[in-house]
Design an enzyme around this catalytic site. Structure first.
Site, mmCIF file in Angstrom:
data_model
loop_
_atom_site.group_PDB
_atom_site.id
_atom_site.type_symbol
_atom_site.label_atom_id
_atom_site.label_comp_id
_atom_site.label_asym_id
_atom_site.label_seq_id
_atom_site.Cartn_x
_atom_site.Cartn_y
_atom_site.Cartn_z
ATOM 1 N N ILE A 12 0.763 -1.541 0.025
ATOM 2 C CA ILE A 12 0.021 -0.076 0.268
ATOM 3 C C ILE A 12 1.003 1.185 0.093
ATOM 4 O O ILE A 12 0.674 2.183 -0.862
ATOM 5 C CB ILE A 12 -1.074 -0.156 1.166
ATOM 6 N N ASN A 32 12.096 -0.802 6.733
ATOM 7 C CA ASN A 32 13.185 -1.766 7.152
ATOM 8 C C ASN A 32 13.201 -3.049 6.151
ATOM 9 O O ASN A 32 14.000 -4.051 6.407
ATOM 10 C CB ASN A 32 12.995 -2.094 8.314
ATOM 11 N N THR A 95 7.211 -4.115 17.240
ATOM 12 C CA THR A 95 7.224 -3.050 15.941
ATOM 13 C C THR A 95 5.879 -2.217 15.987
ATOM 14 O O THR A 95 6.003 -0.991 16.158
ATOM 15 C CB THR A 95 7.372 -3.993 14.693
ATOM 16 N N TYR A 150 -1.939 -9.534 16.271
ATOM 17 C CA TYR A 150 -2.205 -8.338 15.389
ATOM 18 C C TYR A 150 -3.287 -7.566 15.897
ATOM 19 O O TYR A 150 -3.050 -6.249 16.015
ATOM 20 C CB TYR A 150 -2.285 -8.875 14.159
#
Ligand code: UDP
Length: 321
Positions: A12, A32, A95, A150
């Protein structure tokens, strides 16, 4: 305008960078390359309005410099994809949570607008109220089921962003994309459409999990970007959460048949039980996910135009190149 896109070498993010460059903006990306790829942005290199930093959102010095030098930030960098999350739960949590906190803190300090990419996974399982409205309850499985890492990490991100908005006036817009598809999306980390297309094109079995009756609304990337950019530029949208999706709904079994037909593939459609596909207890599927789009339509002119056949045809043509 100077735009910073974290995760800009992803599927995206790379399309978003193209759009802003076409609008005459300067675009800096940070990635990254954990799931993104230089291939996605190679064609933008050499454009004087484009710059790419290979680095991590956890790197404070890098983030400090990039956030200071922009007007608008799209925070797309995250651990994504069911397979990736299940294989890397700890990395995913750090992250998605620590990375977002760093970004929000810096954006607050420098007074920059942030568009935070959350996820439709936030809603969790079917709860009798599909399509999902932004203020719907979340229903998640146990923390022992890694899939929910998630959803939970993105929920923390949303809560952080809302707290920064309420307590420190950070101008922030939160978006929840619903199964966005398009060229450059990879099936390596679990996404069903690129995976089925690759399997069909190679003549390999198309692997449908469970009975294939689970349903999704698939959103073509161009439509998702129309919504994303309009919300980023809307003052009214600040402090709000929006679904971005489409009503182009299909079962996974029908999707497999459609992709087989569009690719003129001779692949077998193979049903694989969840027990065969995943180690015990890490995965739980969602029966049905669909967005309620009333809110986004009330804020911006939003109308997904690329239907499923057209979207798949475009993706297949791109994959054949
Ligand atoms: N799926 C499948 N075969 C695959 C990959 C995914 O049947 O090889 C199914 C998956 O179980 C889910 C749907 O396709 O029901 C969408 O999966 P994806 O990981 O793309 O996104 P999700 O909507 O689950 O986040």
């Amino acid at each position: 305008m100077k735009v910073l896109i974290t995760g800009g070498a992803g599927f995206i993010g790379s399309h978003l960078a193209e759009r802003h460059l076409a609008m005459g903006d300067q675009v800096a990306i940070l990635d990254n390359l954990s799931t993104g790829s230089i291939k996605n942005i190679q064609h933008l290199e050499g454009n004087p309005n484009f710059s790419c930093t290979v680095g991590d959102i956890l790197d404070l010095a890098v983030m400090h410099a990039l956030v200071a030098d922009c007007d608008l930030i799209y925070h797309l960098a995250a651990a994504v994809g069911v397979d990736f999350i299940i294989e890397n739960p700890l990395l995913s949590l750090t992250t998605n949570i620590r990375g977002t906190e760093i970004l929000l803190e810096l954006a607050t300090e420098k007074k920059k607008r942030v568009v935070l990419a959350s996820t439709s996974e936030i809603y969790g399982k079917r709860n009798g109220h599909v399509p999902f409205k932004e203020d719907a309850d979340r229903i998640l499985g146990s923390t022992t089921v890694i899939r929910w890492t998630y959803s939970t990490s993105k929920a923390v991100d949303e809560l952080l962003a809302l707290a920064y908005w309420h307590e420190k006036r950070l101008p922030c817009v939160i978006v929840r994309p619903f199964n966005v598809i398009g060229p450059r999306q990879t099936g390596h980390y679990g996404m069903v459409v690129p995976r089925f297309i690759k399997q069909a094109m190679l003549g390999h079995p198309i692997t449908v999990y469970g009975d294939g009756e689970q349903r999704r609304c698939l959103t073509y990337v161009d439509d998702a970007l129309d919504g994303l950019i309009a919300l980023a530029l809307s003052d009214k949208a600040v402090g709000e959460i929006f679904n971005i999706g489409s009503n182009f709904e299909i079962s996974i079994k029908d999707l497999a048949h459609k992709i087989k037909k569009l690719t003129r593939s001779s692949s077998e459609i193979k049903f694989i039980s969840y027990e065969q596909a995943w180690p015990k207890g890490v995965y739980e599927d969602l029966v049905y996910r669909a967005p309620d789009l009333e809110k986004i339509r009330n804020y911006i002119d939003y109308c997904p135009r690329v239907d499923l056949d057209e979207a798949l045809t475009r993706i297949i043509a791109h994959s054949e190149r």
